[in-house]
Design a protein around this motif. Structure first.
Motif, PDB file in Angstrom:
ATOM      1  N   GLY A  12       0.824  -1.209   0.000  1.00 53.59           N
ATOM      2  CA  GLY A  12       0.000   0.000   0.000  1.00 53.59           C
ATOM      3  C   GLY A  12       0.855   1.255   0.000  1.00 53.59           C
ATOM      4  O   GLY A  12       0.596   2.205  -0.751  1.00 53.59           O
ATOM      5  N   GLN A  13       1.889   1.264   0.817  1.00 52.11           N
ATOM      6  CA  GLN A  13       2.796   2.412   0.874  1.00 52.11           C
ATOM      7  C   GLN A  13       3.553   2.566  -0.439  1.00 52.11           C
ATOM      8  O   GLN A  13       3.723   3.681  -0.940  1.00 52.11           O
ATOM      9  N   LEU A  14       3.994   1.449  -1.017  1.00 48.38           N
ATOM     10  CA  LEU A  14       4.688   1.489  -2.300  1.00 48.38           C
ATOM     11  C   LEU A  14       3.790   2.089  -3.374  1.00 48.38           C
ATOM     12  O   LEU A  14       4.199   2.981  -4.126  1.00 48.38           O
ATOM     13  N   ASN A  15       2.545   1.637  -3.449  1.00 51.67           N
ATOM     14  CA  ASN A  15       1.627   2.147  -4.464  1.00 51.67           C
ATOM     15  C   ASN A  15       1.260   3.605  -4.233  1.00 51.67           C
ATOM     16  O   ASN A  15       1.172   4.381  -5.189  1.00 51.67           O
ATOM     17  N   TYR A  16       1.059   3.990  -2.988  1.00 56.76           N
ATOM     18  CA  TYR A  16       0.763   5.400  -2.696  1.00 56.76           C
ATOM     19  C   TYR A  16       1.944   6.279  -3.100  1.00 56.76           C
ATOM     20  O   TYR A  16       1.772   7.305  -3.772  1.00 56.76           O
ATOM     21  N   THR A  17       3.133   5.878  -2.693  1.00 59.64           N
ATOM     22  CA  THR A  17       4.329   6.673  -3.001  1.00 59.64           C
ATOM     23  C   THR A  17       4.530   6.751  -4.510  1.00 59.64           C
ATOM     24  O   THR A  17       4.850   7.812  -5.050  1.00 59.64           O
ATOM     25  N   TRP A  18       4.327   5.626  -5.196  1.00 56.73           N
ATOM     26  CA  TRP A  18       4.476   5.591  -6.646  1.00 56.73           C
ATOM     27  C   TRP A  18       3.472   6.524  -7.326  1.00 56.73           C
ATOM     28  O   TRP A  18       3.839   7.333  -8.178  1.00 56.73           O
ATOM     29  N   CYS A  70      18.607  21.088 -17.949  1.00 58.12           N
ATOM     30  CA  CYS A  70      17.255  20.609 -17.687  1.00 58.12           C
ATOM     31  C   CYS A  70      17.078  19.229 -18.314  1.00 58.12           C
ATOM     32  O   CYS A  70      16.545  18.309 -17.677  1.00 58.12           O
ATOM     33  N   ARG A  71      17.523  19.074 -19.542  1.00 59.04           N
ATOM     34  CA  ARG A  71      17.416  17.793 -20.237  1.00 59.04           C
ATOM     35  C   ARG A  71      18.077  16.687 -19.418  1.00 59.04           C
ATOM     36  O   ARG A  71      17.498  15.628 -19.189  1.00 59.04           O
ATOM     37  N   GLN A  72      19.303  16.940 -18.970  1.00 64.88           N
ATOM     38  CA  GLN A  72      20.039  15.918 -18.221  1.00 64.88           C
ATOM     39  C   GLN A  72      19.330  15.582 -16.909  1.00 64.88           C
ATOM     40  O   GLN A  72      19.226  14.408 -16.542  1.00 64.88           O
ATOM     41  N   ALA A  73      18.823  16.587 -16.221  1.00 63.13           N
ATOM     42  CA  ALA A  73      18.119  16.348 -14.954  1.00 63.13           C
ATOM     43  C   ALA A  73      16.860  15.513 -15.185  1.00 63.13           C
ATOM     44  O   ALA A  73      16.577  14.572 -14.431  1.00 63.13           O
ATOM     45  N   VAL A  74      16.108  15.846 -16.231  1.00 67.65           N
ATOM     46  CA  VAL A  74      14.877  15.113 -16.529  1.00 67.65           C
ATOM     47  C   VAL A  74      15.190  13.672 -16.919  1.00 67.65           C
ATOM     48  O   VAL A  74      14.556  12.733 -16.426  1.00 67.65           O
ATOM     49  N   LEU A  75      16.168  13.470 -17.780  1.00 64.96           N
ATOM     50  CA  LEU A  75      16.505  12.117 -18.220  1.00 64.96           C
ATOM     51  C   LEU A  75      17.048  11.268 -17.067  1.00 64.96           C
ATOM     52  O   LEU A  75      16.781  10.064 -16.994  1.00 64.96           O
ATOM     53  N   THR A  76      17.768  11.896 -16.168  1.00 61.35           N
ATOM     54  CA  THR A  76      18.254  11.175 -14.986  1.00 61.35           C
ATOM     55  C   THR A  76      17.087  10.720 -14.122  1.00 61.35           C
ATOM     56  O   THR A  76      17.018   9.561 -13.701  1.00 61.35           O
ATOM     57  N   VAL A  77      16.152  11.619 -13.872  1.00 62.70           N
ATOM     58  CA  VAL A  77      15.027  11.278 -12.999  1.00 62.70           C
ATOM     59  C   VAL A  77      14.085  10.271 -13.664  1.00 62.70           C
ATOM     60  O   VAL A  77      13.567   9.371 -12.993  1.00 62.70           O
ATOM     61  N   THR A  78      13.877  10.369 -14.965  1.00 64.57           N
ATOM     62  CA  THR A  78      13.008   9.383 -15.619  1.00 64.57           C
ATOM     63  C   THR A  78      13.680   8.012 -15.673  1.00 64.57           C
ATOM     64  O   THR A  78      13.003   6.990 -15.587  1.00 64.57           O
ATOM     65  N   GLY A  79      14.994   7.987 -15.776  1.00 62.34           N
ATOM     66  CA  GLY A  79      15.716   6.717 -15.714  1.00 62.34           C
ATOM     67  C   GLY A  79      15.529   6.049 -14.362  1.00 62.34           C
ATOM     68  O   GLY A  79      15.289   4.832 -14.274  1.00 62.34           O
ATOM     69  N   LYS A  80      15.620   6.825 -13.305  1.00 61.65           N
ATOM     70  CA  LYS A  80      15.405   6.295 -11.953  1.00 61.65           C
ATOM     71  C   LYS A  80      13.969   5.799 -11.791  1.00 61.65           C
ATOM     72  O   LYS A  80      13.729   4.738 -11.200  1.00 61.65           O
ATOM     73  N   LEU A  81      13.028   6.559 -12.306  1.00 61.02           N
ATOM     74  CA  LEU A  81      11.616   6.187 -12.201  1.00 61.02           C
ATOM     75  C   LEU A  81      11.343   4.882 -12.948  1.00 61.02           C
ATOM     76  O   LEU A  81      10.637   4.002 -12.448  1.00 61.02           O
ATOM     77  N   THR A  82      11.925   4.740 -14.120  1.00 62.68           N
ATOM     78  CA  THR A  82      11.758   3.520 -14.913  1.00 62.68           C
ATOM     79  C   THR A  82      12.300   2.305 -14.162  1.00 62.68           C
ATOM     80  O   THR A  82      11.677   1.239 -14.157  1.00 62.68           O
ATOM     81  N   ARG A  83      13.452   2.456 -13.524  1.00 65.04           N
ATOM     82  CA  ARG A  83      14.023   1.338 -12.762  1.00 65.04           C
ATOM     83  C   ARG A  83      13.122   0.947 -11.598  1.00 65.04           C
ATOM     84  O   ARG A  83      12.938  -0.237 -11.312  1.00 65.04           O
ATOM     85  N   GLN A  84      12.530   1.919 -10.929  1.00 63.93           N
ATOM     86  CA  GLN A  84      11.652   1.624  -9.793  1.00 63.93           C
ATOM     87  C   GLN A  84      10.317   1.037 -10.251  1.00 63.93           C
ATOM     88  O   GLN A  84       9.668   0.318  -9.495  1.00 63.93           O
ATOM     89  N   ALA A  85       9.921   1.320 -11.465  1.00 60.54           N
ATOM     90  CA  ALA A  85       8.642   0.812 -11.971  1.00 60.54           C
ATOM     91  C   ALA A  85       8.612  -0.715 -12.000  1.00 60.54           C
ATOM     92  O   ALA A  85       7.557  -1.319 -11.800  1.00 60.54           O
ATOM     93  N   LYS A  86       9.748  -1.346 -12.217  1.00 60.31           N
ATOM     94  CA  LYS A  86       9.789  -2.804 -12.311  1.00 60.31           C
ATOM     95  C   LYS A  86       9.322  -3.468 -11.019  1.00 60.31           C
ATOM     96  O   LYS A  86       8.479  -4.365 -11.045  1.00 60.31           O
ATOM     97  N   HIS A 136      11.189  -1.807   0.966  1.00 58.96           N
ATOM     98  CA  HIS A 136      11.496  -0.618   1.780  1.00 58.96           C
ATOM     99  C   HIS A 136      12.428   0.325   1.020  1.00 58.96           C
ATOM    100  O   HIS A 136      12.203   1.541   0.976  1.00 58.96           O
ATOM    101  N   ASP A 137      13.487  -0.232   0.433  1.00 59.49           N
ATOM    102  CA  ASP A 137      14.451   0.576  -0.309  1.00 59.49           C
ATOM    103  C   ASP A 137      13.793   1.267  -1.493  1.00 59.49           C
ATOM    104  O   ASP A 137      14.078   2.432  -1.794  1.00 59.49           O
ATOM    105  N   SER A 138      12.911   0.558  -2.180  1.00 55.63           N
ATOM    106  CA  SER A 138      12.222   1.128  -3.331  1.00 55.63           C
ATOM    107  C   SER A 138      11.352   2.315  -2.915  1.00 55.63           C
ATOM    108  O   SER A 138      11.332   3.349  -3.596  1.00 55.63           O
ATOM    109  N   ILE A 139      10.669   2.180  -1.806  1.00 50.12           N
ATOM    110  CA  ILE A 139       9.834   3.287  -1.307  1.00 50.12           C
ATOM    111  C   ILE A 139      10.702   4.515  -1.052  1.00 50.12           C
ATOM    112  O   ILE A 139      10.344   5.631  -1.444  1.00 50.12           O
ATOM    113  N   GLU A 140      11.841   4.307  -0.425  1.00 50.44           N
ATOM    114  CA  GLU A 140      12.754   5.428  -0.154  1.00 50.44           C
ATOM    115  C   GLU A 140      13.293   6.034  -1.446  1.00 50.44           C
ATOM    116  O   GLU A 140      13.412   7.256  -1.579  1.00 50.44           O
TER     117      GLU A 140
END
Length: 160
Positions: A12-18, A70-86, A136-140
């Motif tokens: 539940g916490q993972l889904n809320y945070t996501w 801005c491009r680099q910051a966005v691509l970095t954050v979307t890369g992190k988001l994609t990894r957490q999506a799995k 837990h790590d993924s939530i953080e």
């Protein structure tokens, strides 16, 4: 607390945070596409998968009009988001099994893997302490991504 209750709370916490963090893509869409927040919301809601939303943000960031930092910051954050999506997808779309006491559990993935000569499905994995730590790590990590997105929005004066 039995593992059953612990996993329910964690998922539940993972889904809320996501969900909270994924919705911040609205602000990146608004800023990168140079549209107001309401238009960005319509675009966000029209794209019905996380992957499509992230791809849109990445493509907008790659446009020549987007500043390099801005491009680099966005691509970095979307890369992190994609990894957490799995991991998030695993726990949002699996079947859970627990023993009678609720103390020992496992997940069964609802995904087909095509081999050369066979088809496999339903990989079973234990919900052990190591796996609980991964959640837990993924939530953080997702919380940190949330803060990163807000920094991009503020630093680039994107609509809020």
């Amino acid at each position: 607390m039995p593992r059953f209750q612990e996993i329910l709370l964690l998922v539940g916490q993972l889904n809320y945070t996501w969900t909270n963090t994924e919705s911040l893509l609205i602000y990146l869409i608004a800023g990168l596409a140079k549209v107001d927040k309401e238009t960005a919301i319509i675009i966000f809601l029209t794209l019905n998968t996380t992957r499509a939303r992230i791809e849109l943000v990445e493509r907008l960031a790659k446009m020549p009009k987007t500043a390099a930092d801005c491009r680099q910051a966005v691509l970095t954050v979307t890369g992190k988001l994609t990894r957490q999506a799995k991991l998030r997808n695993k726990y949002s779309h699996c079947i859970y099994s627990f023993d009678e006491s609720g103390s020992h559990g496992s997940t069964q993935l609802m995904r087909i893997v095509d081999g050369k000569d066979d088809v496999k499905y339903g990989k079973i994995e234990a919900l052990d302490d190591k796996e609980m730590g991964r959640i837990h790590d993924s939530i953080e990590d997702i919380r940190a991504i949330n803060k990163d997105i807000w920094s991009i929005v503020v630093d680039n004066s994107f609509p809020r």
